[in-house]
Design a protein around this motif. Structure first.
Motif, short mmCIF file in Angstrom:
data_model
loop_
_atom_site.label_atom_id
_atom_site.label_comp_id
_atom_site.label_asym_id
_atom_site.label_seq_id
_atom_site.Cartn_x
_atom_site.Cartn_y
_atom_site.Cartn_z
N ALA A 111 0.83 -1.20 0.00
CA ALA A 111 0.00 0.00 0.00
C ALA A 111 0.87 1.25 0.00
O ALA A 111 0.58 2.23 -0.69
N ARG A 112 1.96 1.20 0.75
CA ARG A 112 2.86 2.34 0.80
C ARG A 112 3.52 2.60 -0.56
O ARG A 112 3.64 3.75 -1.00
N ARG A 113 3.90 1.54 -1.23
CA ARG A 113 4.51 1.69 -2.56
C ARG A 113 3.50 2.25 -3.56
O ARG A 113 3.85 3.09 -4.40
N LEU A 114 2.26 1.76 -3.49
CA LEU A 114 1.22 2.27 -4.39
C LEU A 114 1.02 3.77 -4.18
O LEU A 114 0.86 4.53 -5.15
N LEU A 115 1.03 4.19 -2.94
CA LEU A 115 0.87 5.62 -2.65
C LEU A 115 2.05 6.41 -3.20
O LEU A 115 1.86 7.47 -3.81
N ASP A 116 3.25 5.89 -3.00
CA ASP A 116 4.44 6.58 -3.51
C ASP A 116 4.43 6.65 -5.04
O ASP A 116 4.93 7.62 -5.63
N ASP A 117 3.83 5.63 -5.68
CA ASP A 117 3.77 5.59 -7.14
C ASP A 117 2.62 6.41 -7.71
O ASP A 117 2.47 6.50 -8.94
N VAL A 174 -3.30 6.41 -5.87
CA VAL A 174 -3.84 6.80 -4.57
C VAL A 174 -5.06 5.96 -4.19
O VAL A 174 -5.20 5.53 -3.04
N ILE A 175 -5.96 5.73 -5.14
CA ILE A 175 -7.18 4.99 -4.83
C ILE A 175 -6.86 3.56 -4.42
O ILE A 175 -7.39 3.04 -3.43
N ALA A 176 -5.98 2.90 -5.17
CA ALA A 176 -5.60 1.53 -4.83
C ALA A 176 -4.89 1.48 -3.48
O ALA A 176 -5.10 0.57 -2.68
N ASP A 233 0.47 2.07 10.94
CA ASP A 233 1.08 2.27 9.62
C ASP A 233 0.01 2.31 8.53
O ASP A 233 0.04 3.17 7.63
N ALA A 234 -0.93 1.37 8.61
CA ALA A 234 -2.00 1.31 7.60
C ALA A 234 -2.89 2.54 7.69
O ALA A 234 -3.30 3.11 6.66
N LEU A 235 -3.18 2.98 8.92
CA LEU A 235 -4.03 4.16 9.10
C LEU A 235 -3.36 5.40 8.53
O LEU A 235 -4.03 6.24 7.90
N LEU A 236 -2.06 5.53 8.72
CA LEU A 236 -1.34 6.69 8.18
C LEU A 236 -1.37 6.69 6.66
O LEU A 236 -1.59 7.74 6.03
N ILE A 237 -1.16 5.52 6.05
CA ILE A 237 -1.21 5.44 4.58
C ILE A 237 -2.60 5.79 4.07
O ILE A 237 -2.76 6.57 3.12
N GLU A 238 -3.62 5.23 4.72
CA GLU A 238 -4.99 5.51 4.29
C GLU A 238 -5.32 7.00 4.45
O GLU A 238 -5.94 7.61 3.57
N ALA A 239 -4.89 7.59 5.56
CA ALA A 239 -5.15 9.01 5.79
C ALA A 239 -4.46 9.88 4.74
O ALA A 239 -5.05 10.83 4.22
N ARG A 240 -3.21 9.54 4.42
CA ARG A 240 -2.50 10.33 3.40
C ARG A 240 -3.14 10.18 2.03
O ARG A 240 -3.19 11.14 1.25
N ALA A 241 -3.64 8.98 1.75
CA ALA A 241 -4.33 8.79 0.47
C ALA A 241 -5.61 9.61 0.42
O ALA A 241 -5.93 10.24 -0.60
#
Length: 466
Positions: A117-123, A126-128, A166-174
């Motif tokens: 999920a973190r890599r998808l966000l970096d790439d 965002v939705i995925a 960690d997951a919550l932070l990624i979801e929040a940033r997305a």
């Protein structure tokens, strides 16, 4: 007990506290620097807190399972990639001793999901990233709940909570990124509103495109606004929960960043003056130590009656009202949620800010300040609720000694500066009294008392009120 380590750098303090814990099997943190270091070590899963004494810490690695067998399987156990927790089972269906597998922090599919999920966000996907992080959040939350329910080693629960954070932070940033894209599309006139019957323009940005409902978009925009006002607030809020050994949930994140409360322009500074009826009743029924801390002093609605009764009151508030005590000492301006215990361990009397911060406010007072006696004017509903760790800490793990319930509602507490029509109160309120016992614990049992504030008013005021 081993002598306390001297004050030093954060890293060295953590190292020394850990060393004292491991050498003695336990260690009591007497200073705030030690406690801060212990919280950092707890977030790393190295030590665990005593459930009844917030300053007492144990070596997490030395914890054993209920049957006396090694909780981690011992140094020679095979590396299976999962940690095992005992599971409650129905013996008619499953054999006794059936275990449930909790993914391990360093060798689990759950960790891989979070990293993906973190890599998808970096790439930029965002939705995925948001969808995958949401799944990981739910899985980690479930793992932590199982661990707590079945008394797993604290570091196993800590690992699951770390992944949940960690997951919550990624979801929040997305969500924040999607909110910004939504606002940009809105400004360009490319978003659709309502439910058009016609086929939408292929260039339009819809809620479905964002993978969010309209309500979720609204919440994401509030999250983005909070991050814009205070960059990094989301990550700090999640880390603070982890360092305190608490669950980094979505509800707590909303509360911490202020997105679950009314807009500031509507709430003002969240100041609701304490009615004199409440103070007359408290002073008639309770006695305190000579020094009292009023950490949400406002315009002295609580502190002035206390001073008139002969107490010395230390004043503080998040907002600078310029309030002074009877000696002319002006209030301190500080955030009680980050405050440290004062010398002399004063009692606490206040009408705390309600809303999203209330549970944290009460828990912080009990965890950090540990007053001999504390009186808080609260909504009677504070007796209820079970899904907030801070509320449970204050009401179950450290229960109040008394709850003084007003059977006649107090006069309406209007917002500071309110110039509208006076309203009748619809809130049932009570003084919640915490008091340390001879063993130095808030242990209850909680006594419920019903009182009529009219019985404790000065004669001339009681006649005017009737």
């Amino acid at each position: 007990m081993t002598d306390a380590p001297p004050v030093t750098s954060h890293a060295t303090m953590q190292s020394r506290v850990l060393d004292f814990v491991r050498k003695g099997g336990s260690y009591r943190c007497e200073t705030q620097n030690e406690q801060n270091a212990a919280l950092k070590l707890n977030a790393k899963g190295l030590i665990r807190r005593d459930r009844k004494d917030g300053k007492l810490w144990y070596d997490a690695a030395a914890e054993t399972a209920p049957d006396g067998e090694g909780g981690e399987g011992g140094p020679d156990a095979p590396d299976t990639g999962v940690d095992r927790l005992p599971r409650a089972v129905d013996p008619r269906v499953e054999p006794e001793g059936t275990e449930i597998a909790i993914p391990r922090h360093d060798a689990s599919d759950l960790l891989a999901t979070v990293e993906r999920a973190r890599r998808l966000l970096d790439d930029g996907d965002v939705i995925a990233a948001r969808m995958l992080a949401s799944v990981a959040y739910d899985q980690a939350k479930l793992a932590a709940q199982y661990g707590e329910r079945f008394k797993a080693a604290e570091k196993l629960v800590g690992k699951a909570r770390q992944l949940q954070g960690d997951a919550l932070l990624i979801e929040a940033r997305a969500k924040i990124q999607l909110a910004r894209e939504w606002d940009a599309a809105t400004e360009a006139g490319q978003t659709l509103k309502g439910r058009p019957k016609s086929v939408p323009n292929e260039n339009a940005f819809t809620a479905a495109d964002a993978g969010l409902s309209r309500k979720e978009i609204h919440e994401a925009r509030k999250l983005a606004a909070a991050e814009a006002r205070a960059p990094g607030i989301v990550e700090r809020a999640i880390q603070a929960r982890l360092e305190a050994g608490l669950e980094p949930s979505k509800a707590n994140l909303r509360a911490a960043v202020g997105t679950s409360s009314a807009p500031k322009e509507d709430r003002g500074d969240n100041l609701y003056q304490t009615p004199p009826e409440a103070m007359h009743t408290l002073l008639a029924l309770e006695q305190f130590g000579s020094l009292i801390l009023e950490p949400a002093c406002g315009r002295a609605a609580c502190s002035r009656p206390l001073e008139e009764a002969g107490y010395t009151v230390s004043l503080a508030d998040l907002v600078d009202y310029g309030t002074a005590d009877r000696f002319g000492e002006v209030q301190r301006v500080e955030d009680f949620l980050t405050s440290e215990a004062l010398d002399g361990q004063p009692d606490i009397v206040t009408n705390p800010p309600y809303g999203a911060l209330l549970n944290r406010f009460v828990a912080h007072a009990l965890r950090v300040h540990r007053p001999r006696k504390m009186a808080l004017l609260l909504n009677l509903n504070f007796l209820c609720g079970f899904d907030d760790d801070d509320r449970n800490f204050a009401m179950d793990e450290n229960p109040p000694s008394r709850v003084i319930v007003f059977k006649r509602r107090l006069p309406m507490m209007h917002r500071d500066g309110w110039d509208g029509p006076e309203a009748t109160s619809r809130m049932n309120t009570a003084w919640f009294i915490w008091e340390l016992n001879e063993a130095g614990e808030y242990a209850g049992p909680t006594e419920i008392r019903r009182v009529d504030w009219m019985d404790h008013m000065p004669a001339e005021q009681a006649e005017a009120a009737e």
